[in-house]
Design a protein around this motif. Structure first.
Motif, PDB file in Angstrom:
ATOM      1  N   GLU A 160     -14.677  12.158  60.253  1.00 40.04           N
ATOM      2  CA  GLU A 160     -13.623  12.147  59.233  1.00 40.04           C
ATOM      3  C   GLU A 160     -13.381  10.735  58.697  1.00 40.04           C
ATOM      4  O   GLU A 160     -13.091  10.561  57.507  1.00 40.04           O
ATOM      5  CB  GLU A 160     -12.341  12.733  59.818  1.00 40.04           C
ATOM      6  CG  GLU A 160     -12.424  14.241  60.034  1.00 40.04           C
ATOM      7  CD  GLU A 160     -11.220  14.812  60.752  1.00 40.04           C
ATOM      8  OE1 GLU A 160     -10.998  16.030  60.643  1.00 40.04           O
ATOM      9  OE2 GLU A 160     -10.492  14.041  61.439  1.00 40.04           O
ATOM     10  N   ARG A 161     -13.518   9.736  59.548  1.00 40.24           N
ATOM     11  CA  ARG A 161     -13.356   8.359  59.077  1.00 40.24           C
ATOM     12  C   ARG A 161     -14.502   7.968  58.136  1.00 40.24           C
ATOM     13  O   ARG A 161     -14.289   7.270  57.125  1.00 40.24           O
ATOM     14  CB  ARG A 161     -13.263   7.396  60.261  1.00 40.24           C
ATOM     15  CG  ARG A 161     -11.909   7.436  60.966  1.00 40.24           C
ATOM     16  CD  ARG A 161     -11.714   6.205  61.835  1.00 40.24           C
ATOM     17  NE  ARG A 161     -12.559   6.206  63.019  1.00 40.24           N
ATOM     18  CZ  ARG A 161     -12.224   6.756  64.179  1.00 40.24           C
ATOM     19  NH1 ARG A 161     -11.046   7.349  64.314  1.00 40.24           N
ATOM     20  NH2 ARG A 161     -13.045   6.706  65.202  1.00 40.24           N
ATOM     21  N   ILE A 162     -15.722   8.411  58.484  1.00 39.06           N
ATOM     22  CA  ILE A 162     -16.865   8.150  57.588  1.00 39.06           C
ATOM     23  C   ILE A 162     -16.644   8.846  56.251  1.00 39.06           C
ATOM     24  O   ILE A 162     -16.901   8.278  55.177  1.00 39.06           O
ATOM     25  CB  ILE A 162     -18.175   8.630  58.237  1.00 39.06           C
ATOM     26  CG1 ILE A 162     -18.480   7.835  59.503  1.00 39.06           C
ATOM     27  CG2 ILE A 162     -19.336   8.504  57.242  1.00 39.06           C
ATOM     28  CD1 ILE A 162     -19.658   8.371  60.300  1.00 39.06           C
ATOM     29  N   GLU A 163     -16.159  10.074  56.305  1.00 37.04           N
ATOM     30  CA  GLU A 163     -15.886  10.840  55.085  1.00 37.04           C
ATOM     31  C   GLU A 163     -14.947  10.073  54.155  1.00 37.04           C
ATOM     32  O   GLU A 163     -15.245   9.902  52.962  1.00 37.04           O
ATOM     33  CB  GLU A 163     -15.257  12.185  55.471  1.00 37.04           C
ATOM     34  CG  GLU A 163     -14.802  13.025  54.289  1.00 37.04           C
ATOM     35  CD  GLU A 163     -13.876  14.160  54.706  1.00 37.04           C
ATOM     36  OE1 GLU A 163     -13.669  15.066  53.873  1.00 37.04           O
ATOM     37  OE2 GLU A 163     -13.339  14.130  55.839  1.00 37.04           O
ATOM     38  N   MET A 164     -13.814   9.608  54.684  1.00 39.96           N
ATOM     39  CA  MET A 164     -12.845   8.902  53.853  1.00 39.96           C
ATOM     40  C   MET A 164     -13.409   7.577  53.342  1.00 39.96           C
ATOM     41  O   MET A 164     -13.133   7.168  52.207  1.00 39.96           O
ATOM     42  CB  MET A 164     -11.548   8.674  54.630  1.00 39.96           C
ATOM     43  CG  MET A 164     -10.759   9.938  54.924  1.00 39.96           C
ATOM     44  SD  MET A 164     -10.378  10.902  53.418  1.00 39.96           S
ATOM     45  CE  MET A 164      -9.378   9.701  52.505  1.00 39.96           C
ATOM     46  N   PHE A 165     -14.218   6.915  54.156  1.00 42.31           N
ATOM     47  CA  PHE A 165     -14.866   5.669  53.733  1.00 42.31           C
ATOM     48  C   PHE A 165     -15.717   5.910  52.491  1.00 42.31           C
ATOM     49  O   PHE A 165     -15.671   5.147  51.515  1.00 42.31           O
ATOM     50  CB  PHE A 165     -15.717   5.112  54.879  1.00 42.31           C
ATOM     51  CG  PHE A 165     -16.590   3.955  54.491  1.00 42.31           C
ATOM     52  CD1 PHE A 165     -16.096   2.666  54.463  1.00 42.31           C
ATOM     53  CD2 PHE A 165     -17.924   4.166  54.149  1.00 42.31           C
ATOM     54  CE1 PHE A 165     -16.909   1.597  54.103  1.00 42.31           C
ATOM     55  CE2 PHE A 165     -18.748   3.105  53.793  1.00 42.31           C
ATOM     56  CZ  PHE A 165     -18.227   1.812  53.776  1.00 42.31           C
ATOM     57  N   LEU A 166     -16.489   7.009  52.505  1.00 39.13           N
ATOM     58  CA  LEU A 166     -17.378   7.300  51.380  1.00 39.13           C
ATOM     59  C   LEU A 166     -16.585   7.661  50.134  1.00 39.13           C
ATOM     60  O   LEU A 166     -16.950   7.253  49.017  1.00 39.13           O
ATOM     61  CB  LEU A 166     -18.340   8.427  51.757  1.00 39.13           C
ATOM     62  CG  LEU A 166     -19.404   8.048  52.796  1.00 39.13           C
ATOM     63  CD1 LEU A 166     -20.149   9.293  53.268  1.00 39.13           C
ATOM     64  CD2 LEU A 166     -20.384   7.035  52.226  1.00 39.13           C
ATOM     65  N   TYR A 167     -15.519   8.426  50.285  1.00 38.12           N
ATOM     66  CA  TYR A 167     -14.691   8.753  49.126  1.00 38.12           C
ATOM     67  C   TYR A 167     -14.164   7.476  48.473  1.00 38.12           C
ATOM     68  O   TYR A 167     -14.139   7.348  47.245  1.00 38.12           O
ATOM     69  CB  TYR A 167     -13.508   9.627  49.526  1.00 38.12           C
ATOM     70  CG  TYR A 167     -13.856  11.020  50.002  1.00 38.12           C
ATOM     71  CD1 TYR A 167     -15.006  11.675  49.586  1.00 38.12           C
ATOM     72  CD2 TYR A 167     -13.000  11.703  50.875  1.00 38.12           C
ATOM     73  CE1 TYR A 167     -15.312  12.956  50.029  1.00 38.12           C
ATOM     74  CE2 TYR A 167     -13.289  12.981  51.319  1.00 38.12           C
ATOM     75  CZ  TYR A 167     -14.439  13.600  50.900  1.00 38.12           C
ATOM     76  OH  TYR A 167     -14.738  14.877  51.342  1.00 38.12           O
ATOM     77  N   ARG A 168     -13.732   6.544  49.301  1.00 39.06           N
ATOM     78  CA  ARG A 168     -13.135   5.318  48.766  1.00 39.06           C
ATOM     79  C   ARG A 168     -14.171   4.393  48.150  1.00 39.06           C
ATOM     80  O   ARG A 168     -13.867   3.648  47.217  1.00 39.06           O
ATOM     81  CB  ARG A 168     -12.376   4.592  49.889  1.00 39.06           C
ATOM     82  CG  ARG A 168     -11.153   5.357  50.392  1.00 39.06           C
ATOM     83  CD  ARG A 168     -10.333   4.517  51.360  1.00 39.06           C
ATOM     84  NE  ARG A 168      -9.189   5.266  51.868  1.00 39.06           N
ATOM     85  CZ  ARG A 168      -9.076   5.737  53.106  1.00 39.06           C
ATOM     86  NH1 ARG A 168     -10.056   5.533  53.982  1.00 39.06           N
ATOM     87  NH2 ARG A 168      -7.996   6.410  53.469  1.00 39.06           N
ATOM     88  N   ARG A 169     -15.400   4.416  48.674  1.00 35.87           N
ATOM     89  CA  ARG A 169     -16.418   3.485  48.197  1.00 35.87           C
ATOM     90  C   ARG A 169     -17.251   4.026  47.042  1.00 35.87           C
ATOM     91  O   ARG A 169     -17.994   3.279  46.415  1.00 35.87           O
ATOM     92  CB  ARG A 169     -17.352   3.096  49.353  1.00 35.87           C
ATOM     93  CG  ARG A 169     -16.672   2.321  50.470  1.00 35.87           C
ATOM     94  CD  ARG A 169     -16.028   1.024  49.962  1.00 35.87           C
ATOM     95  NE  ARG A 169     -17.005   0.091  49.448  1.00 35.87           N
ATOM     96  CZ  ARG A 169     -17.603  -0.845  50.161  1.00 35.87           C
ATOM     97  NH1 ARG A 169     -17.300  -0.982  51.448  1.00 35.87           N
ATOM     98  NH2 ARG A 169     -18.474  -1.662  49.610  1.00 35.87           N
ATOM     99  N   ALA A 170     -17.154   5.316  46.761  1.00 34.10           N
ATOM    100  CA  ALA A 170     -17.923   5.876  45.653  1.00 34.10           C
ATOM    101  C   ALA A 170     -17.429   5.307  44.331  1.00 34.10           C
ATOM    102  O   ALA A 170     -16.224   5.128  44.123  1.00 34.10           O
ATOM    103  CB  ALA A 170     -17.806   7.393  45.636  1.00 34.10           C
ATOM    104  N   SER A 171     -18.363   5.014  43.423  1.00 32.94           N
ATOM    105  CA  SER A 171     -17.979   4.584  42.081  1.00 32.94           C
ATOM    106  C   SER A 171     -17.271   5.710  41.343  1.00 32.94           C
ATOM    107  O   SER A 171     -16.340   5.467  40.556  1.00 32.94           O
ATOM    108  CB  SER A 171     -19.215   4.151  41.295  1.00 32.94           C
ATOM    109  OG  SER A 171     -19.964   3.185  41.997  1.00 32.94           O
ATOM    110  N   HIS A 172     -17.718   6.920  41.585  1.00 32.07           N
ATOM    111  CA  HIS A 172     -17.096   8.095  40.995  1.00 32.07           C
ATOM    112  C   HIS A 172     -17.405   9.287  41.888  1.00 32.07           C
ATOM    113  O   HIS A 172     -18.417   9.301  42.599  1.00 32.07           O
ATOM    114  CB  HIS A 172     -17.620   8.340  39.573  1.00 32.07           C
ATOM    115  CG  HIS A 172     -16.711   9.189  38.734  1.00 32.07           C
ATOM    116  ND1 HIS A 172     -15.620   8.682  38.071  1.00 32.07           N
ATOM    117  CD2 HIS A 172     -16.711  10.525  38.470  1.00 32.07           C
ATOM    118  CE1 HIS A 172     -14.990   9.652  37.427  1.00 32.07           C
ATOM    119  NE2 HIS A 172     -15.635  10.788  37.651  1.00 32.07           N
TER     120      HIS A 172
END
Length: 423
Positions: A160-172
């Protein structure tokens, strides 16, 4: 513009992620974009490499103008959380390494359901200093928790922490449902960084077609009212409900000519066959997956399509892509999924909904539709009228606009990737 797309599902696989990616990429090529797809040897869902392919270190092919790079992965059947995770991680690493040789990238896309592919896209974006788009097809790992593949604990917490990291780091982020976008917004993701491009149907391939009498005869379906499920037989789909409904229909004189066809493969197929034998069902027809081009012929056999997922709050946010294919082919729907997709069924008047995992209600609705051919005809007409609103070509154009905006001014307009040879 050059789009690099990472996905571990691609034709000749016939599942929803493979179809969406291919149909979008094909339209982007038609619109003048260059598209390179990095994927693996086709093997879903049995975990066996398709005939004509090998699980090689790397190979290339071209499909409808799309450059396809296939990389080595650890291949396993679609069952077992840890083995599947190893499969996902191996693709992430192989795809990242394969991206080194793809030149002049303008934007990178990584698609779910699982997010290790998106992690690969993130890593490529770091290496190439180009923006990346997370195409969110499923809320993972919540979806695997919902089917009991993993429980609360340290592993889930890390995912879940990896998931939120990716959401935040995605350009879109491009989600396939409005519910996904709303959920991410509630979890603190900036709504301005998210767009919705729903699933749809390729109207050039899925269109009304009468059922083949020869095919019906070969399957023992002549003179039968045919209801069918087409797709993956997995943990999330709860297809035991269809077997229980078949048992109820078999007991009724008025519905003894009803047959329920289950076409596809997946982790639960062997179990479903065993359960059908235990129940003594003679009104269930199990069919293995067929090539992509043959799927419409099997849709054409159906009087009604059954769409079903287990009853879980998470699945209220899902819109099964087969709903749009049914519309395009004029096949009425019995829809056992709650939430946004059920709203579409009711709004477009393309079928009826029933409570997920409620075999009695499914049997009742089938019994009524058998007796009301005029109702089925109205659903067919409504589906054909609605299909144009979910044309994959138009949806692909919408997503291409998002990718162009995310990429910004192209540094490589008119250029392509360098030569890549099989190794």
């Amino acid at each position: 513009m050059h789009i690099l797309f990472l996905t571990d599902n691609f034709p000749p696989e016939v599942n929803a992620p493979a179809s969406r990616t291919f149909e979008h990429a094909r339209e982007w090529v038609k619109a003048g974009a260059k598209v390179t797809v990095i994927t693996c040897a086709p093997n879903f869902p049995k975990g066996k490499v398709f005939d004509g392919y090998r699980n090689r270190l790397r190979s290339t092919e071209e499909l409808d103008g799309i450059t396809v790079i296939r990389v080595w992965t650890y291949i396993t059947a679609n069952e077992g959380f840890y083995k599947r995770t190893l499969d996902y991680v191996s693709f992430m690493v192989s795809a990242f390494l394969a991206s080194f040789s793809v030149r002049n990238i303008d934007v990178i896309v990584g698609t779910s359901p699982q997010f290790f592919t998106a992690m690969g896209a993130f890593l490529v974006s770091l290496l190439r200093r180009r923006p990346w788009v997370f195409e969110l097809r499923d809320i993972w790992p919540a979806s695997i928790k919902a089917v009991g593949a993993i429980s609360d604990g340290p592993v889930l917490s890390v995912l879940e922490r990896i998931e939120m990291f990716l959401y935040r780091r995605a350009s879109h982020i491009v989600t396939v449902t409005h519910a996904f976008r709303a959920e991410l917004a509630e979890r603190g993701i900036d709504a301005s960084r998210m767009s919705v491009v729903t699933n749809g149907a390729d109207l050039s391939r899925f269109r009304p077609a009468g059922g083949s009498p020869a095919l019906a005869a070969s399957l023992g379906l002549e003179g039968c009212f045919v209801a069918g499920y087409v797709g993956t037989h997995g943990l999330a789909h709860g297809l035991e409900t269809l077997l229980d409904a078949a048992a109820l229909l078999q007991e009724q004189t008025a519905t003894r000519h009803v047959r329920i066809v289950l076409l596809g493969d997946g982790a639960r197929k062997a179990h479903l066959r065993q359960r059908a034998d235990e129940l003594g069902l003679n009104n269930i027809v199990f069919l293995d997956s067929v090539p992509k081009d043959a799927v419409p012929s099997y849709w054409g056999l159906l009087d009604v399509s059954i769409i079903h997922l287990k009853r879980d709050p998470l699945f209220t946010t899902v819109i099964p892509s087969k709903l749009f294919e049914c519309m395009a082919m004029g096949v009425p729907v019995l829809h056992g999924v709650e939430g946004e997709s059920a709203d579409i069924v009711r709004r477009e008047k393309v079928g009826e909904t029933f409570e997920p995992e409620n075999a009695g209600e499914l049997a009742q609705r089938l019994t009524r539709l058998v007796a009301e051919p005029e109702t089925l005809a109205s659903y067919r007409e409504a589906g054909l009228a609605a299909a144009a609103r979910y044309d994959r070509a138009n949806l692909a154009a919408d997503m291409l606009g998002i990718l162009r905006e995310t990429a910004g001014p192209s540094r490589h307009a008119g250029s392509g990737a360098g030569p890549i040879s099989e190794e």
